[in-house]
Design a protein around this motif. Structure first.
Motif, mmCIF file in Angstrom:
data_model
loop_
_atom_site.group_PDB
_atom_site.id
_atom_site.type_symbol
_atom_site.label_atom_id
_atom_site.label_comp_id
_atom_site.label_asym_id
_atom_site.label_seq_id
_atom_site.Cartn_x
_atom_site.Cartn_y
_atom_site.Cartn_z
ATOM 1 N N GLU A 63 0.855 -1.185 0.000
ATOM 2 C CA GLU A 63 0.000 0.000 0.000
ATOM 3 C C GLU A 63 0.889 1.232 0.000
ATOM 4 O O GLU A 63 2.002 1.193 0.518
ATOM 5 N N PHE A 64 0.391 2.311 -0.592
ATOM 6 C CA PHE A 64 1.055 3.605 -0.497
ATOM 7 C C PHE A 64 0.386 4.381 0.624
ATOM 8 O O PHE A 64 -0.837 4.504 0.651
ATOM 9 N N TRP A 65 1.188 4.871 1.542
ATOM 10 C CA TRP A 65 0.682 5.593 2.707
ATOM 11 C C TRP A 65 1.183 7.027 2.703
ATOM 12 O O TRP A 65 2.258 7.328 2.173
ATOM 13 N N ALA A 66 0.427 7.891 3.338
ATOM 14 C CA ALA A 66 0.893 9.258 3.587
ATOM 15 C C ALA A 66 2.056 9.177 4.572
ATOM 16 O O ALA A 66 2.064 8.332 5.468
ATOM 17 N N PHE A 67 3.039 10.028 4.382
ATOM 18 C CA PHE A 67 4.200 10.025 5.268
ATOM 19 C C PHE A 67 3.780 10.330 6.699
ATOM 20 O O PHE A 67 3.021 11.261 6.945
ATOM 21 N N ASP A 68 4.276 9.524 7.628
ATOM 22 C CA ASP A 68 3.968 9.693 9.041
ATOM 23 C C ASP A 68 5.216 9.315 9.841
ATOM 24 O O ASP A 68 5.464 8.136 10.078
ATOM 25 N N PRO A 69 6.020 10.300 10.245
ATOM 26 C CA PRO A 69 7.281 9.986 10.939
ATOM 27 C C PRO A 69 7.077 9.299 12.284
ATOM 28 O O PRO A 69 7.974 8.637 12.782
ATOM 29 N N ALA A 73 1.932 1.944 16.040
ATOM 30 C CA ALA A 73 2.053 0.504 15.806
ATOM 31 C C ALA A 73 0.773 -0.091 15.241
ATOM 32 O O ALA A 73 0.815 -1.041 14.449
ATOM 33 N N ALA A 74 -0.377 0.453 15.602
ATOM 34 C CA ALA A 74 -1.658 -0.080 15.122
ATOM 35 C C ALA A 74 -1.757 -0.029 13.596
ATOM 36 O O ALA A 74 -2.463 -0.833 12.987
ATOM 37 N N LYS A 75 -1.044 0.889 12.998
ATOM 38 C CA LYS A 75 -1.045 1.021 11.548
ATOM 39 C C LYS A 75 -0.517 -0.260 10.877
ATOM 40 O O LYS A 75 -0.910 -0.597 9.777
ATOM 41 N N LEU A 85 -5.974 3.327 4.849
ATOM 42 C CA LEU A 85 -4.590 3.825 4.833
ATOM 43 C C LEU A 85 -4.026 4.104 3.442
ATOM 44 O O LEU A 85 -3.179 4.976 3.285
ATOM 45 N N HIS A 86 -4.448 3.356 2.432
ATOM 46 C CA HIS A 86 -3.868 3.498 1.092
ATOM 47 C C HIS A 86 -4.233 4.848 0.478
ATOM 48 O O HIS A 86 -5.385 5.270 0.535
ATOM 49 N N ARG A 87 -3.227 5.507 -0.082
ATOM 50 C CA ARG A 87 -3.412 6.792 -0.767
ATOM 51 C C ARG A 87 -2.673 6.732 -2.099
ATOM 52 O O ARG A 87 -1.481 6.434 -2.128
ATOM 53 N N ASP A 89 -1.589 9.047 -3.741
ATOM 54 C CA ASP A 89 -0.496 10.016 -3.712
ATOM 55 C C ASP A 89 0.424 9.819 -2.511
ATOM 56 O O ASP A 89 1.204 10.703 -2.168
ATOM 57 N N GLY A 90 0.362 8.657 -1.870
ATOM 58 C CA GLY A 90 1.184 8.392 -0.695
ATOM 59 C C GLY A 90 2.670 8.436 -1.005
ATOM 60 O O GLY A 90 3.100 8.090 -2.099
ATOM 61 N N GLU A 91 3.448 8.861 -0.021
ATOM 62 C CA GLU A 91 4.897 8.994 -0.185
ATOM 63 C C GLU A 91 5.669 7.780 0.314
ATOM 64 O O GLU A 91 6.860 7.675 0.086
ATOM 65 N N GLU A 92 5.018 6.895 1.050
ATOM 66 C CA GLU A 92 5.682 5.714 1.592
ATOM 67 C C GLU A 92 5.020 4.462 1.030
ATOM 68 O O GLU A 92 3.812 4.441 0.826
ATOM 69 N N VAL A 93 5.815 3.446 0.790
ATOM 70 C CA VAL A 93 5.255 2.166 0.383
ATOM 71 C C VAL A 93 5.414 1.199 1.555
ATOM 72 O O VAL A 93 6.464 1.122 2.181
ATOM 73 N N TYR A 94 4.330 0.531 1.872
ATOM 74 C CA TYR A 94 4.322 -0.457 2.946
ATOM 75 C C TYR A 94 4.051 -1.819 2.320
ATOM 76 O O TYR A 94 2.987 -2.042 1.737
ATOM 77 N N ILE A 95 5.036 -2.714 2.401
ATOM 78 C CA ILE A 95 4.847 -4.079 1.911
ATOM 79 C C ILE A 95 4.090 -4.824 3.009
ATOM 80 O O ILE A 95 4.654 -5.134 4.054
ATOM 81 N N SER A 96 2.828 -5.094 2.785
ATOM 82 C CA SER A 96 1.999 -5.698 3.819
ATOM 83 C C SER A 96 2.148 -7.209 3.883
ATOM 84 O O SER A 96 1.997 -7.797 4.956
ATOM 85 N N SER A 97 2.455 -7.843 2.760
ATOM 86 C CA SER A 97 2.592 -9.294 2.774
ATOM 87 C C SER A 97 3.239 -9.779 1.483
ATOM 88 O O SER A 97 3.031 -9.191 0.413
ATOM 89 N N MET A 98 4.020 -10.856 1.614
ATOM 90 C CA MET A 98 4.636 -11.484 0.449
ATOM 91 C C MET A 98 4.873 -12.946 0.768
ATOM 92 O O MET A 98 5.331 -13.288 1.861
ATOM 93 N N VAL A 99 4.539 -13.800 -0.175
ATOM 94 C CA VAL A 99 4.778 -15.237 -0.034
ATOM 95 C C VAL A 99 5.161 -15.809 -1.398
ATOM 96 O O VAL A 99 4.593 -15.415 -2.412
ATOM 97 N N VAL A 100 6.104 -16.728 -1.393
ATOM 98 C CA VAL A 100 6.341 -17.561 -2.570
ATOM 99 C C VAL A 100 5.964 -18.990 -2.184
ATOM 100 O O VAL A 100 6.110 -19.391 -1.032
ATOM 101 N N ASP A 101 5.453 -19.709 -3.153
ATOM 102 C CA ASP A 101 5.050 -21.091 -2.925
ATOM 103 C C ASP A 101 6.247 -21.866 -2.380
ATOM 104 O O ASP A 101 7.354 -21.734 -2.892
ATOM 105 N N PRO A 102 6.046 -22.672 -1.339
ATOM 106 C CA PRO A 102 7.161 -23.443 -0.787
ATOM 107 C C PRO A 102 7.896 -24.266 -1.842
ATOM 108 O O PRO A 102 9.109 -24.456 -1.745
#
Length: 126
Positions: A63-69, A73-75, A85-87, A89-102
């Motif tokens: 997700e792209f988030w607005a910058f928040d220095p 933690a709840a975010k 949370l996704h914007r 025009d957000g300035e930060e990218v948050y990788i929320s999840s990633m998986v590759v098949d075992p």
């Protein structure tokens, strides 16, 4: 192996959830409701490795988030609301999840998924 990196679609949800269950312990897996919201709220941040035979070999959601220095933690909580949370025009990218098949671990596809998905997100986002 012929794999295609592409944007995820709602039709990919069952395969994304199969990967989620294969990749994370039960107590940290996110729900199908969470992933459906991510696909709806941040479709430009959800990518899959498709073997073109109806089976996904990996996914990355961000997700792209607005910058928040002082980001609370709840975010970052499991099952947080991407819609809230996704914007675009957000300035930060948050990788929320990633998986590759075992079955594909150790082949380099995870590195490629991360590198190429992040590059594609930034190319589309700018």
């Amino acid at each position: 192996m012929n794999l295609q990196l592409r944007l995820a679609t709602p039709a990919d949800l069952p395969e994304i959830m199969r990967l989620e269950r294969a990749g994370f312990a039960a107590d940290i897996q996110e729900t199908d409701i969470t992933f459906a919201e991510r696909l709806a709220a941040a479709p430009d941040g959800c990518w899959v490795l498709d073997n073109e035979e109806g089976r996904l070999l990996g996914y990355l959601c961000a997700e792209f988030w607005a910058f928040d220095p002082a980001a609370p933690a709840a975010k970052f909580a499991r099952d947080h609301s991407a819609g809230a949370l996704h914007r675009l025009d957000g300035e930060e990218v948050y990788i929320s999840s990633m998986v590759v098949d075992p079955a594909t671990r150790g082949t380099g596809w995870g590195r490629r998924l991360f590198r190429d998905a992040v590059a594609a997100m930034f190319a589309r986002h700018n």
